[in-house]
Design a protein around this motif. Structure first.
Motif, PDB file in Angstrom:
ATOM      1  N   TYR A  31       0.859  -1.176   0.000  1.00 22.33           N
ATOM      2  CA  TYR A  31       0.000   0.000   0.000  1.00 22.33           C
ATOM      3  C   TYR A  31       0.899   1.231   0.000  1.00 22.33           C
ATOM      4  O   TYR A  31       1.606   1.476   0.978  1.00 22.33           O
ATOM      5  CB  TYR A  31      -0.886   0.010   1.251  1.00 22.33           C
ATOM      6  CG  TYR A  31      -1.778  -1.199   1.356  1.00 22.33           C
ATOM      7  CD1 TYR A  31      -3.068  -1.175   0.845  1.00 22.33           C
ATOM      8  CD2 TYR A  31      -1.319  -2.373   1.950  1.00 22.33           C
ATOM      9  CE1 TYR A  31      -3.888  -2.281   0.944  1.00 22.33           C
ATOM     10  CE2 TYR A  31      -2.135  -3.489   2.051  1.00 22.33           C
ATOM     11  CZ  TYR A  31      -3.419  -3.439   1.541  1.00 22.33           C
ATOM     12  OH  TYR A  31      -4.230  -4.552   1.637  1.00 22.33           O
ATOM     13  N   VAL A  32       0.898   1.990  -1.091  1.00 22.63           N
ATOM     14  CA  VAL A  32       1.746   3.171  -1.209  1.00 22.63           C
ATOM     15  C   VAL A  32       0.911   4.404  -0.883  1.00 22.63           C
ATOM     16  O   VAL A  32      -0.121   4.652  -1.507  1.00 22.63           O
ATOM     17  CB  VAL A  32       2.357   3.300  -2.621  1.00 22.63           C
ATOM     18  CG1 VAL A  32       3.267   4.532  -2.695  1.00 22.63           C
ATOM     19  CG2 VAL A  32       3.144   2.042  -2.981  1.00 22.63           C
ATOM     20  N   SER A  33       1.366   5.176   0.098  1.00 24.40           N
ATOM     21  CA  SER A  33       0.676   6.403   0.498  1.00 24.40           C
ATOM     22  C   SER A  33       0.676   7.415  -0.637  1.00 24.40           C
ATOM     23  O   SER A  33       1.525   7.363  -1.533  1.00 24.40           O
ATOM     24  CB  SER A  33       1.367   7.024   1.713  1.00 24.40           C
ATOM     25  OG  SER A  33       1.256   6.180   2.834  1.00 24.40           O
ATOM     26  N   GLY A  34      -0.255   8.346  -0.570  1.00 24.98           N
ATOM     27  CA  GLY A  34      -0.339   9.398  -1.569  1.00 24.98           C
ATOM     28  C   GLY A  34       0.973  10.145  -1.699  1.00 24.98           C
ATOM     29  O   GLY A  34       1.545  10.583  -0.699  1.00 24.98           O
ATOM     30  N   GLN A  35       1.437  10.273  -2.936  1.00 22.54           N
ATOM     31  CA  GLN A  35       2.701  10.946  -3.216  1.00 22.54           C
ATOM     32  C   GLN A  35       2.435  12.281  -3.900  1.00 22.54           C
ATOM     33  O   GLN A  35       1.958  12.329  -5.029  1.00 22.54           O
ATOM     34  CB  GLN A  35       3.600  10.069  -4.089  1.00 22.54           C
ATOM     35  CG  GLN A  35       4.017   8.780  -3.429  1.00 22.54           C
ATOM     36  CD  GLN A  35       4.773   9.031  -2.143  1.00 22.54           C
ATOM     37  OE1 GLN A  35       5.789   9.727  -2.127  1.00 22.54           O
ATOM     38  NE2 GLN A  35       4.273   8.492  -1.045  1.00 22.54           N
ATOM     39  N   LEU A  36       2.744  13.338  -3.173  1.00 27.01           N
ATOM     40  CA  LEU A  36       2.709  14.680  -3.747  1.00 27.01           C
ATOM     41  C   LEU A  36       4.030  14.923  -4.466  1.00 27.01           C
ATOM     42  O   LEU A  36       5.007  14.192  -4.249  1.00 27.01           O
ATOM     43  CB  LEU A  36       2.524  15.717  -2.642  1.00 27.01           C
ATOM     44  CG  LEU A  36       1.150  15.738  -1.971  1.00 27.01           C
ATOM     45  CD1 LEU A  36       1.207  16.564  -0.691  1.00 27.01           C
ATOM     46  CD2 LEU A  36       0.096  16.279  -2.914  1.00 27.01           C
ATOM     47  N   GLU A 123      -1.575   7.685  -5.317  1.00 27.47           N
ATOM     48  CA  GLU A 123      -1.470   6.587  -4.368  1.00 27.47           C
ATOM     49  C   GLU A 123      -1.630   5.281  -5.139  1.00 27.47           C
ATOM     50  O   GLU A 123      -2.161   5.272  -6.251  1.00 27.47           O
ATOM     51  CB  GLU A 123      -2.520   6.693  -3.253  1.00 27.47           C
ATOM     52  CG  GLU A 123      -3.929   6.501  -3.701  1.00 27.47           C
ATOM     53  CD  GLU A 123      -4.926   6.548  -2.548  1.00 27.47           C
ATOM     54  OE1 GLU A 123      -4.552   6.869  -1.407  1.00 27.47           O
ATOM     55  OE2 GLU A 123      -6.097   6.260  -2.814  1.00 27.47           O
ATOM     56  N   ALA A 124      -1.132   4.174  -4.561  1.00 25.90           N
ATOM     57  CA  ALA A 124      -1.133   2.937  -5.326  1.00 25.90           C
ATOM     58  C   ALA A 124      -1.197   1.703  -4.442  1.00 25.90           C
ATOM     59  O   ALA A 124      -0.870   1.735  -3.260  1.00 25.90           O
ATOM     60  CB  ALA A 124       0.136   2.865  -6.191  1.00 25.90           C
ATOM     61  N   LEU A 125      -1.588   0.623  -5.080  1.00 30.83           N
ATOM     62  CA  LEU A 125      -1.597  -0.708  -4.487  1.00 30.83           C
ATOM     63  C   LEU A 125      -0.792  -1.595  -5.437  1.00 30.83           C
ATOM     64  O   LEU A 125      -1.010  -1.569  -6.656  1.00 30.83           O
ATOM     65  CB  LEU A 125      -3.036  -1.226  -4.360  1.00 30.83           C
ATOM     66  CG  LEU A 125      -3.222  -2.623  -3.797  1.00 30.83           C
ATOM     67  CD1 LEU A 125      -2.773  -2.676  -2.338  1.00 30.83           C
ATOM     68  CD2 LEU A 125      -4.697  -3.016  -3.908  1.00 30.83           C
ATOM     69  N   ALA A 126       0.149  -2.364  -4.876  1.00 34.90           N
ATOM     70  CA  ALA A 126       1.008  -3.212  -5.708  1.00 34.90           C
ATOM     71  C   ALA A 126       1.188  -4.564  -5.039  1.00 34.90           C
ATOM     72  O   ALA A 126       0.887  -4.739  -3.853  1.00 34.90           O
ATOM     73  CB  ALA A 126       2.376  -2.545  -5.914  1.00 34.90           C
ATOM     74  N   ARG A 127       1.711  -5.507  -5.802  1.00 37.93           N
ATOM     75  CA  ARG A 127       2.109  -6.802  -5.223  1.00 37.93           C
ATOM     76  C   ARG A 127       3.314  -6.555  -4.337  1.00 37.93           C
ATOM     77  O   ARG A 127       4.221  -5.823  -4.703  1.00 37.93           O
ATOM     78  CB  ARG A 127       2.523  -7.787  -6.298  1.00 37.93           C
ATOM     79  CG  ARG A 127       1.419  -8.246  -7.192  1.00 37.93           C
ATOM     80  CD  ARG A 127       1.926  -9.275  -8.153  1.00 37.93           C
ATOM     81  NE  ARG A 127       2.862  -8.629  -9.095  1.00 37.93           N
ATOM     82  CZ  ARG A 127       3.137  -9.080 -10.292  1.00 37.93           C
ATOM     83  NH1 ARG A 127       2.596 -10.197 -10.711  1.00 37.93           N
ATOM     84  NH2 ARG A 127       3.964  -8.447 -11.083  1.00 37.93           N
TER      85      ARG A 127
END
Length: 129
Positions: A31-36, A123-127
């Motif tokens: 789970y990648v937090s929002g990246q500004l 923001e993102a979701l990855a394996r």
């Protein structure tokens, strides 16, 4: 047996601006937090063009994926917040350049404003494994 989450932190992406982690790996997902578009040294880029801001945010996303031992090909779902829907085509072109043939699920959400006056947040979701 429960597995504890792994908290991802790298100096090659923008440092968290609050009480959160750059990313958290848990049960096969990242789970990648929002990246500004904040640079890795913490400096801001609000005055930069939309394209430059988008590249900084995408660079942060890629740096966090790398720190977690992953890459853009591991992305499953990406959410992009943009100030001004007119920026959508520019973002789509840049995003395609970063991801190549990989096409994760994605939402582009027009919003009235973002923190610090930025024009994009990702923001993102990855394996994770």
């Amino acid at each position: 047996m429960a597995v504890d989450p792994e908290f991802i932190q790298t100096a090659t992406a923008a440092p968290p601006g609050g009480h959160y982690s750059q990313a958290v790996a848990y049960q096969g997902l990242l789970y990648v937090s929002g990246q500004l578009p904040v640079r890795p040294d913490g400096s801001h880029s609000m005055a930069a063009s939309f394209a430059d801001q988008a590249c900084i945010a995408l660079d942060n996303l890629c740096a966090i994926l790398t720190a977690a031992g992953r890459g853009p090909q591991d992305l499953l779902k990406v959410t992009v917040y943009v100030v001004g829907v007119e920026h959508w085509p520019t973002f789509d072109r840049l995003y395609a350049g970063y991801l190549g043939d990989h096409r994760p699920a994605r939402a582009v959400v027009p919003v009235p404003h973002l923190h610090h006056g930025y024009l994009v947040e990702i923001e993102a979701l990855a394996r994770a494994c």
